[in-house]
Motif scaffolding. Structure first.
Motif, mmCIF file in Angstrom:
data_model
loop_
_atom_site.group_PDB
_atom_site.id
_atom_site.type_symbol
_atom_site.label_atom_id
_atom_site.label_comp_id
_atom_site.label_asym_id
_atom_site.label_seq_id
_atom_site.Cartn_x
_atom_site.Cartn_y
_atom_site.Cartn_z
ATOM 1 N N LEU A 114 0.851 -1.190 0.000
ATOM 2 C CA LEU A 114 0.000 0.000 0.000
ATOM 3 C C LEU A 114 0.889 1.244 0.000
ATOM 4 C CD1 LEU A 114 -2.942 0.700 -0.187
ATOM 5 C CD2 LEU A 114 -3.039 0.883 2.285
ATOM 6 N N ASP A 115 1.134 1.732 -1.231
ATOM 7 C CA ASP A 115 2.002 2.912 -1.357
ATOM 8 C C ASP A 115 1.184 4.187 -1.160
ATOM 9 O OD1 ASP A 115 4.659 4.122 -2.357
ATOM 10 O OD2 ASP A 115 3.085 5.128 -3.495
ATOM 11 N N GLY A 116 1.767 5.107 -0.395
ATOM 12 C CA GLY A 116 1.090 6.386 -0.174
ATOM 13 C C GLY A 116 0.045 6.300 0.927
ATOM 14 N N SER A 117 0.189 5.298 1.790
ATOM 15 C CA SER A 117 -0.892 5.025 2.761
ATOM 16 C C SER A 117 -1.162 6.204 3.693
ATOM 17 C CB SER A 117 -0.551 3.787 3.589
ATOM 18 O OG SER A 117 0.691 3.993 4.217
ATOM 19 N N ARG A 149 1.447 19.214 -11.429
ATOM 20 C CA ARG A 149 0.496 18.332 -10.762
ATOM 21 C C ARG A 149 1.307 17.421 -9.829
ATOM 22 N NH1 ARG A 149 -2.542 21.146 -13.041
ATOM 23 N NH2 ARG A 149 -4.481 20.715 -14.189
ATOM 24 N N TYR A 150 1.050 17.480 -8.544
ATOM 25 C CA TYR A 150 1.765 16.589 -7.613
ATOM 26 C C TYR A 150 0.821 16.158 -6.516
ATOM 27 C CZ TYR A 150 5.655 14.528 -4.996
ATOM 28 O OH TYR A 150 6.493 13.645 -4.366
ATOM 29 N N ILE A 151 0.467 14.864 -6.525
ATOM 30 C CA ILE A 151 -0.491 14.337 -5.553
ATOM 31 C C ILE A 151 0.243 13.819 -4.317
ATOM 32 C CG2 ILE A 151 -2.338 12.620 -5.222
ATOM 33 C CD1 ILE A 151 -2.716 12.735 -8.327
ATOM 34 N N GLY A 152 1.505 13.411 -4.519
ATOM 35 C CA GLY A 152 2.280 12.874 -3.391
ATOM 36 C C GLY A 152 1.964 11.412 -3.128
ATOM 37 N N SER A 153 1.269 10.795 -4.066
ATOM 38 C CA SER A 153 0.995 9.363 -4.019
ATOM 39 C C SER A 153 1.497 8.821 -5.351
ATOM 40 C CB SER A 153 -0.500 9.148 -3.852
ATOM 41 O OG SER A 153 -0.797 7.841 -3.452
ATOM 42 N N LEU A 154 2.580 8.036 -5.300
ATOM 43 C CA LEU A 154 3.282 7.658 -6.535
ATOM 44 C C LEU A 154 2.353 7.045 -7.572
ATOM 45 C CD1 LEU A 154 5.893 7.212 -8.167
ATOM 46 C CD2 LEU A 154 6.231 5.088 -6.879
ATOM 47 N N VAL A 155 1.484 6.134 -7.135
ATOM 48 C CA VAL A 155 0.633 5.439 -8.104
ATOM 49 C C VAL A 155 -0.297 6.433 -8.794
ATOM 50 C CG1 VAL A 155 -1.174 3.686 -8.339
ATOM 51 C CG2 VAL A 155 0.810 3.230 -6.922
ATOM 52 N N VAL A 175 5.876 14.300 -17.238
ATOM 53 C CA VAL A 175 7.007 13.663 -16.548
ATOM 54 C C VAL A 175 6.832 13.750 -15.038
ATOM 55 C CG1 VAL A 175 8.394 15.799 -16.661
ATOM 56 C CG2 VAL A 175 9.536 13.583 -16.386
ATOM 57 N N PHE A 176 7.136 12.627 -14.376
ATOM 58 C CA PHE A 176 7.191 12.568 -12.905
ATOM 59 C C PHE A 176 8.663 12.486 -12.520
ATOM 60 C CE2 PHE A 176 6.062 11.450 -8.582
ATOM 61 C CZ PHE A 176 7.128 10.672 -8.153
ATOM 62 N N LEU A 177 9.079 13.325 -11.569
ATOM 63 C CA LEU A 177 10.479 13.297 -11.141
ATOM 64 C C LEU A 177 10.596 13.177 -9.635
ATOM 65 C CD1 LEU A 177 9.984 16.208 -12.961
ATOM 66 C CD2 LEU A 177 12.410 15.871 -13.268
ATOM 67 N N TYR A 178 11.376 12.190 -9.183
ATOM 68 C CA TYR A 178 11.825 12.212 -7.798
ATOM 69 C C TYR A 178 13.350 12.174 -7.816
ATOM 70 C CZ TYR A 178 11.095 12.542 -2.885
ATOM 71 O OH TYR A 178 11.059 13.034 -1.585
ATOM 72 N N PRO A 179 14.006 13.339 -7.929
ATOM 73 C CA PRO A 179 15.470 13.384 -8.070
ATOM 74 C C PRO A 179 16.183 13.065 -6.758
ATOM 75 C CG PRO A 179 14.409 15.432 -8.799
ATOM 76 C CD PRO A 179 13.397 14.668 -8.028
ATOM 77 N N GLY A 215 18.026 8.854 -3.844
ATOM 78 C CA GLY A 215 16.615 8.838 -4.222
ATOM 79 C C GLY A 215 15.778 8.286 -3.091
ATOM 80 N N LYS A 216 14.487 8.546 -3.119
ATOM 81 C CA LYS A 216 13.597 8.082 -2.040
ATOM 82 C C LYS A 216 12.889 6.798 -2.435
ATOM 83 C CE LYS A 216 9.436 9.180 0.580
ATOM 84 N NZ LYS A 216 8.380 10.165 0.925
ATOM 85 N N LEU A 217 12.549 6.662 -3.711
ATOM 86 C CA LEU A 217 11.696 5.555 -4.147
ATOM 87 C C LEU A 217 12.524 4.287 -4.312
ATOM 88 C CD1 LEU A 217 9.559 7.670 -6.621
ATOM 89 C CD2 LEU A 217 9.016 7.053 -4.259
ATOM 90 N N ARG A 218 11.845 3.130 -4.143
ATOM 91 C CA ARG A 218 12.569 1.860 -4.150
ATOM 92 C C ARG A 218 12.622 1.273 -5.547
ATOM 93 N NH1 ARG A 218 9.228 4.045 -0.280
ATOM 94 N NH2 ARG A 218 9.777 3.436 1.840
ATOM 95 N N TYR A 226 10.323 -2.531 -6.102
ATOM 96 C CA TYR A 226 8.858 -2.593 -6.071
ATOM 97 C C TYR A 226 8.169 -1.264 -6.318
ATOM 98 C CZ TYR A 226 10.502 -2.050 -1.222
ATOM 99 O OH TYR A 226 11.185 -1.692 -0.076
ATOM 100 N N GLU A 227 8.919 -0.253 -6.769
ATOM 101 C CA GLU A 227 8.291 0.986 -7.231
ATOM 102 C C GLU A 227 8.834 1.343 -8.614
ATOM 103 O OE1 GLU A 227 9.185 3.405 -3.753
ATOM 104 O OE2 GLU A 227 7.155 3.179 -3.002
ATOM 105 N N ALA A 228 10.137 1.620 -8.713
ATOM 106 C CA ALA A 228 10.698 2.087 -9.990
ATOM 107 C C ALA A 228 10.633 1.032 -11.086
ATOM 108 C CB ALA A 228 12.142 2.548 -9.779
HETATM 109 P P1 P6P Z 1 7.447 13.290 -0.760
HETATM 110 C C1 P6P Z 1 4.478 8.185 -0.446
HETATM 111 O O1 P6P Z 1 4.982 8.287 0.874
HETATM 112 C C2 P6P Z 1 5.679 7.964 -1.366
HETATM 113 O O2 P6P Z 1 6.365 6.818 -1.020
HETATM 114 C C3 P6P Z 1 5.202 7.914 -2.804
HETATM 115 O O3 P6P Z 1 3.926 7.382 -2.922
HETATM 116 C C4 P6P Z 1 5.274 9.363 -3.239
HETATM 117 O O4 P6P Z 1 5.548 9.517 -4.622
HETATM 118 C C5 P6P Z 1 6.433 9.911 -2.416
HETATM 119 O O5 P6P Z 1 6.565 9.087 -1.264
HETATM 120 C C6 P6P Z 1 6.190 11.336 -1.974
HETATM 121 O O6 P6P Z 1 7.356 11.759 -1.293
HETATM 122 O O7 P6P Z 1 8.872 13.400 -0.260
HETATM 123 O O8 P6P Z 1 7.209 14.168 -1.966
HETATM 124 O O9 P6P Z 1 6.402 13.430 0.295
#
Ligand code: P6P
Length: 327
Positions: free
Chosen positions: A108-111, A235-241, A253-257, A265-268, A271-273
């Motif tokens: 559950l990503d973004g829970s 547009r940034y929801i803060g929920s990757l999916v 484009v979505f960027l998490y630099p 980087g923050k994302l795994r 099971y994400e990238a």
């Molecule tokens: P930030 C949610 O916690 C998450 O893992 C992803 O779903 C989301 O893209 C990212 O972190 C958001 O991170 O640092 O922008 O709050």
């Protein structure tokens, strides 16, 4: 009235029918997770669980619930030899003779967004045992988990939003399935294509000061309209999916630099990238970690993180060029 095709039927009739059981397991889990989310406000499943996961992050009650549902649903399948979850430090092996699939997932990503009723998602990647299935050891399983993303035999996500939609690929294009009132994931898009370019960029600009300069310069270039002759909207929801799903449908484009707080980087990766990168490429888009194609990265450990830039080919390739030229 179009013929109703479920995700299980779609897979059974596709290039990899032997994956049908796995998709049946994921669909069953997603039904249960989606139902719990819909009624979250009426049962005591919101908020923190009171434990910290392997990532050092506060586990939400629904993270723990969703993880249990995925493990129970997949762990009983004859074709699944192991699971890897964001919520578990080590792989969970089942040592079944003949089993060959490893399902790697973020249950559950973004829970943390659920408390405010924002879309969340389950993300999954399927790798196949790279050695004989007869006498596989935990070493064989671990080696197969750490294969690059190009080796994925399937990938996808379920987005829990106004409707619950599964988007998936087994390497023969991207299809979407909407959960209907009977509890079936029914095909709603047979072949999805990411627009060549898009109107949106999606990034947490609060981190911009700590990005490498090339990323700030790239964003400034987009905003000056130098890539496609017109400026972009943010547009940034803060929920990757949710951010990925919009990018897949609308382009951009979505960027998490890399940031000071998360220099790798923050994302795994696993099971994400990787799953989102496979979907993006199958839909005609692209995904990089800055200089390199995500799917070609060689994983070193199951929870490793990566920068992720994913979306329409023109935007992603322009970012990759900018990062390489800045070296
Ligand atoms: P930030 C949610 O916690 C998450 O893992 C992803 O779903 C989301 O893209 C990212 O972190 C958001 O991170 O640092 O922008 O709050």
């Amino acid at each position: 009235m179009a013929t109703k095709v479920t995700v299980e039927q779609h897979v059974a009739e596709g290039a990899s029918p032997e994956l049908r059981e796995v998709f049946g397991g994921i669909a069953a889990a997603a039904r249960e997770i989606g139902k719990k989310i819909r009624l979250a406000g009426l049962s005591d499943v919101l908020g923190a669980y009171g434990a910290v996961n392997v990532q050092g992050e506060q586990q939400q009650k629904l993270d723990v619930f969703a993880n249990g549902v995925m493990l129970r649903s997949l762990g009983k399948l004859a074709s699944v030899i192991a699971c890897v979850s964001e919520e578990n430090e080590e792989p969970i092996p089942f040592y079944r003779a003949g089993a060959k699939y490893i399902v790697i997932f973020d249950p559950l990503d973004g829970s943390s967004n659920i408390d405010v009723n924002v879309n969340t998602g389950t993300i999954f990647s399927v790798q196949e045992l790279s050695s004989s299935t007869a006498d596989a050891t935990i070493f064989d399983v671990t080696a197969s988990i750490l294969q690059p993303g190009t080796k994925q035999v399937a990938a996808g996500y379920v987005v829990y939003g106004p409707s619950t939609v599964m988007v998936m690929t087994t390497g023969a294009g991207v299809a979407a399935f909407t959960l209907d009132d009977n509890g079936d994931f029914v095909r709603s898009s047979e072949s999805m294509h990411m627009p060549e370019q898009g109107p949106y960029y999606s990034a947490n600009e609060a981190n911009a000061a700590s990005w490498p300069a090339a990323y700030r310069e790239y964003l400034a270039m987009l905003l000056r309209g130098e890539l496609n002759g017109k400026a972009y909207s943010a547009r940034y929801i803060g929920s990757l999916v949710a951010d990925f799903h919009r990018t897949l449908l609308k382009g951009g484009v979505f960027l998490y630099p890399p940031t000071d707080k998360a220099p790798k980087g923050k994302l795994r990766l696993l099971y994400e990238a990787n799953p989102l990168a496979l979907l993006a490429e199958q839909a005609g888009g692209a995904a990089v970690n800055g200089p390199k194609r995500i799917l070609e990265l060689q994983p070193e450990q199951i929870h490793q993180r990566t920068p992720l830039i994913v979306g329409s080919k023109r935007e992603v390739e322009a970012l990759q060029k900018a990062v390489l030229e800045a070296r």
